[in-house]
Design a protein around this motif. Sequence first.
Motif, PDB file in Angstrom:
ATOM      1  N   ASN A  55     -37.606  -7.847  29.622  1.00 22.63           N
ATOM      2  CA  ASN A  55     -37.030  -9.044  29.028  1.00 22.63           C
ATOM      3  C   ASN A  55     -37.301  -9.109  27.537  1.00 22.63           C
ATOM      4  O   ASN A  55     -37.577 -10.173  27.001  1.00 22.63           O
ATOM      5  CB  ASN A  55     -37.589 -10.286  29.695  1.00 22.63           C
ATOM      6  N   PHE A  86     -36.557  -7.406  23.391  1.00 19.17           N
ATOM      7  CA  PHE A  86     -35.735  -6.603  22.499  1.00 19.17           C
ATOM      8  C   PHE A  86     -36.635  -5.970  21.469  1.00 19.17           C
ATOM      9  O   PHE A  86     -37.580  -6.582  21.008  1.00 19.17           O
ATOM     10  CB  PHE A  86     -34.677  -7.471  21.811  1.00 19.17           C
ATOM     11  N   PHE A 113     -36.682  -4.377  17.877  1.00 15.65           N
ATOM     12  CA  PHE A 113     -35.951  -4.169  16.630  1.00 15.65           C
ATOM     13  C   PHE A 113     -36.237  -2.814  16.011  1.00 15.65           C
ATOM     14  O   PHE A 113     -35.517  -2.378  15.143  1.00 15.65           O
ATOM     15  CB  PHE A 113     -36.305  -5.271  15.616  1.00 15.65           C
ATOM     16  N   LEU A 168     -40.532 -10.216  19.446  1.00 13.04           N
ATOM     17  CA  LEU A 168     -39.416  -9.902  18.553  1.00 13.04           C
ATOM     18  C   LEU A 168     -39.912  -9.752  17.121  1.00 13.04           C
ATOM     19  O   LEU A 168     -39.584  -8.795  16.420  1.00 13.04           O
ATOM     20  CB  LEU A 168     -38.377 -11.019  18.641  1.00 13.04           C
ATOM     21  N   PHE A 217     -31.288  -0.030  11.078  1.00 20.28           N
ATOM     22  CA  PHE A 217     -31.059  -1.394  11.528  1.00 20.28           C
ATOM     23  C   PHE A 217     -29.598  -1.692  11.811  1.00 20.28           C
ATOM     24  O   PHE A 217     -29.272  -2.329  12.817  1.00 20.28           O
ATOM     25  CB  PHE A 217     -31.622  -2.397  10.520  1.00 20.28           C
ATOM     26  N   LEU A 256     -28.064  -2.930  15.357  1.00 20.38           N
ATOM     27  CA  LEU A 256     -27.226  -4.126  15.551  1.00 20.38           C
ATOM     28  C   LEU A 256     -25.957  -3.776  16.305  1.00 20.38           C
ATOM     29  O   LEU A 256     -25.508  -4.530  17.162  1.00 20.38           O
ATOM     30  CB  LEU A 256     -26.864  -4.728  14.203  1.00 20.38           C
ATOM     31  N   PHE A 281     -26.804  -3.227  19.806  1.00 23.40           N
ATOM     32  CA  PHE A 281     -27.079  -4.523  20.399  1.00 23.40           C
ATOM     33  C   PHE A 281     -25.787  -5.259  20.720  1.00 23.40           C
ATOM     34  O   PHE A 281     -25.641  -5.861  21.787  1.00 23.40           O
ATOM     35  CB  PHE A 281     -27.932  -5.359  19.443  1.00 23.40           C
ATOM     36  N   LEU A 322     -17.661  -5.430   9.640  1.00 24.45           N
ATOM     37  CA  LEU A 322     -17.722  -6.797  10.152  1.00 24.45           C
ATOM     38  C   LEU A 322     -17.527  -6.862  11.658  1.00 24.45           C
ATOM     39  O   LEU A 322     -18.006  -7.796  12.306  1.00 24.45           O
ATOM     40  CB  LEU A 322     -16.642  -7.651   9.497  1.00 24.45           C
ATOM     41  N   PHE A 362     -20.459  -7.668  13.981  1.00 28.78           N
ATOM     42  CA  PHE A 362     -21.026  -9.019  13.891  1.00 28.78           C
ATOM     43  C   PHE A 362     -20.111 -10.024  14.576  1.00 28.78           C
ATOM     44  O   PHE A 362     -20.560 -10.921  15.283  1.00 28.78           O
ATOM     45  CB  PHE A 362     -21.238  -9.431  12.442  1.00 28.78           C
ATOM     46  N   ILE A 403     -20.564  -9.636  18.278  1.00 32.20           N
ATOM     47  CA  ILE A 403     -21.817 -10.249  18.743  1.00 32.20           C
ATOM     48  C   ILE A 403     -21.643 -11.749  18.864  1.00 32.20           C
ATOM     49  O   ILE A 403     -21.979 -12.361  19.871  1.00 32.20           O
ATOM     50  CB  ILE A 403     -22.979 -10.011  17.738  1.00 32.20           C
ATOM     51  N   PHE A 404     -21.069 -12.304  17.800  1.00 33.99           N
ATOM     52  CA  PHE A 404     -20.983 -13.753  17.735  1.00 33.99           C
ATOM     53  C   PHE A 404     -20.076 -14.298  18.831  1.00 33.99           C
ATOM     54  O   PHE A 404     -20.451 -15.196  19.578  1.00 33.99           O
ATOM     55  CB  PHE A 404     -20.465 -14.147  16.347  1.00 33.99           C
ATOM     56  N   LEU A 424     -21.693 -13.813  22.267  1.00 35.36           N
ATOM     57  CA  LEU A 424     -22.824 -14.703  22.555  1.00 35.36           C
ATOM     58  C   LEU A 424     -22.363 -16.127  22.825  1.00 35.36           C
ATOM     59  O   LEU A 424     -22.876 -16.800  23.709  1.00 35.36           O
ATOM     60  CB  LEU A 424     -23.800 -14.713  21.376  1.00 35.36           C
ATOM     61  N   PRO A 471     -21.404 -15.377  27.236  1.00 31.80           N
ATOM     62  CA  PRO A 471     -22.820 -14.996  27.201  1.00 31.80           C
ATOM     63  C   PRO A 471     -23.219 -14.067  28.352  1.00 31.80           C
ATOM     64  O   PRO A 471     -24.246 -13.427  28.276  1.00 31.80           O
ATOM     65  CB  PRO A 471     -23.547 -16.329  27.259  1.00 31.80           C
TER      66      PRO A 471
END
Lengths: 293, 344
Positions: free
Chosen positions: A31, A33, A35, A94, A221, A225, A228, A267, A270, A273-274, A277, A281
Motif C-alpha cells: 500500500n 508508493f 518516488f 511517501l 522523476f 510520473l 504512475f 502534458l 499529467f 493522471i488528473f 484520479l 479513481p
Amino acid sequence: MLSVLLASGVANGLIYGLIALGVVVLSKAANAFNFSQGDVMALGGFASYSVIVSMGYGPVAAVPIVVIVALFMGLLSYLLLRPLMKAEHAVALLIATIGLSFVIKGMIRLVWGGRGDYLAVPPLISGPPLILFDGKIIVPLQYLLMMGGALLMIMLFTLFFRFTRLGLFMRSVADNPRAAQIVGIPTHLVLCCAMVLSLIVSAVAGFLLAPATLIYPDMGFALFLKGFAAAIVGGVTSLPGAVVGGILLGVTELLVSGYISSQAQELSAFVLIFVALIFFPRGLFGGRKSRSV
Amino acid sequence: MSETKPSLLSVVTGSWVLPVFIACVVAVVGLGLNPYLLFLLTRIVIFVMLIIGLNVLMGYSGQLSFAHAALFGIGAYATGLLQVHLDVPFAIALCAATVGVMGVGTLMVLPALRLSGIHLAIATLAIAQAVHWVLVNWTSVTFGAGGFRAPAIRLFGLDKTETAFLVALVSTTICYLLVRQLLRTSFGRRFIAVRDNAVAAAANGVNVTAVKTMAFALSAAIAAFAGGLYSALLGFVAPESFNLEQMILMKIMTVVGGLGTMVGAVIGPALVIVLQEQLRESQGWLEIIFGSMLIGFVLFLPSGLAPLLKRLSGQSARTETVALAPRTGQPADRKPAVMNAEGN
C-alpha cells in the motif's frame, strides 16, 4: 506516419508499463508508493552504460549487473524504510521516498558526472529494421528488443504472482495484512520482496530504455510520473491494467506529438493522471476495493 | 490555555512581543550586512512566509499538496508580468497577483475534496508539472524557459535588495502574527480537527469543505504574496525557480522545522537555505545531504526541530496545544520505529 507512431508508441508504452508494474507490485503488497523508483530506473540505465561503454562488455553482461544493482537498492530501501511500511504511515513513507530519490539522484551525479551530462548508450542490437505489410509498418530492431524485453518481464511477473508461493503470500498480504500475519505468513519478507521486485523491474526498464534515449541524472522523476499515470489509468492494483495503461499512455503521447504538437506530448501524462484520479479513481481494471482515497 | 497558569516565558513567546523584537533585531543586523548576505537573508525571510503558508496547508490541515511551488511561481510571474506587460505599479500588481492566485488555489481544493493523502499528492503534482509546462511553453506571455527581468522596487532611497528586505521582513512578521493568532481561534482549530479526523470533525459540526477551501485559499494567498516579493528580490523570474526540486526543498524546510508548528516555519527555511548556500558547489552532495536529511527527520524526528528546541529550552510543550498536535496519521508521542518494535 500513423503506423510508425503506433509502433514507437507501443514500445514506449511497454516501458511505461514496466514502471507501472513496479508501482502496482509495491502498492498491492505494501500500500505504498516509492518516488525513488524513477531514480533506480535511471541508475539501471547508468549501470548498463558503465558495463557496456566503460568496461566494454556486451549487453548480455549488463542484465545481471543491472538486476544486482536493483536488488541491492531494494534491500537497502527496505531496511531503511521498514518502520514506515504500514498503512498509517503512508504519507511519511511517501516523503521519505522523496528523500531517497534525492539521495540516489545525487549519487548518480557524483559517480557519472555533473549536471546536464547526457550520456548515450549504444544500441543493444543492430541490424535492418523489421518490415511488415510491404513497408507499411517499419519497426527498428531496438524497439523490437525493447518490446520483447518488456513483454518477457511482464510474463515473468504474471507467472510469479500466479504460481509461486511467494506470489500467493504477496496477494494475501495485499488482501488483508493482519489476517496474513495471523496465519503465519512472513509479512516482512513479503514487503521486502515487493520493494525489491518493484525496483528490479524499474531498473530493467531503465536498461531497456537507455539505448533509445539519452540518459541523464534527472531523467527518473518524469518517467516515474508516466509510469504512475499508467498504473492509475489501469487501476492501481491490477497487473494487466498497468501494462494496458502504459501502452495507452505511450500511444496517446506519440499521437499527441504527431498530430498536435511535440511540446504538448509532455502534458498528456499529467492530464491523464488528473482525469483518471478525479473521474475514474478505480481505473480500467481496478476492483471495487482499489479506491483507497 | 486558560486553565494552566502561563509561565513568563510563554507570555513572551506567545504574545506579539518576541516576534516583533526578533524582527527588529533582524532588520538592524540585516541592514548592516554586505549585499550578498542581505540577499541571502531576504531569501530566508521570504521563504519563512512561504513556509508559514505551506504549514497551514500541510501541517495544520493535513493536505499533502505538491502545487505550492507552482502557486509561488504563478505569484511571482503574475506580479512581474503585470508590471512588464501592463505597466501596473508594483503594489497593485502584487495585490492583484495575490487575489488571483488565491482564486487558483481555491480551485485546487476541488481535487482535495475527492482525494486525500497520497492520491491528493499525485494529483497536485500533476497540476504543478502542468503549470511548469505552461510557464516554459507559453512563450508569448511568460517569455519561456529563459525567464524575464522583473522590475525592482525602491523605497526611501534604499537600494533594491534593502527595499525588498524591509518589505519582506515587515510582511513576514505581520503574516506570522496573523496566522498564529488565526490558528489559536476556533477557526484555526477546525483545521486541526479536519486533519486529525475529518469524519469526527464533520460529526462535531465542522464544515469540512469550507475548512479545506479556507486552508487552500489562505496558503495560496500567502504563497502568491511571497512569490511577488521574490520576483522583486531576484529581479529575474524563470521557470526553474519554481520547479519540482524547489517544491521538495520546501517540503524539507517544513519537515525539518516541524510540521504544524509556527516556530518550525522559521527554523526550517533558515537552516535549509544556509545549508544550500554552503553546498552550492556540488549539486550531487546537495541532493545526497538534503535527501538523507528528509529520510532522517521522517524516521527519527518526525515532529521536526521546533518541538525539540522547545523541550531543550525547558518550556512545557503543553502550553501550546497546537504545536503538540500529531503529524498526519500517527500519534505525537510515538516514533514510527517504536511502533514497529512492538510488532503491531
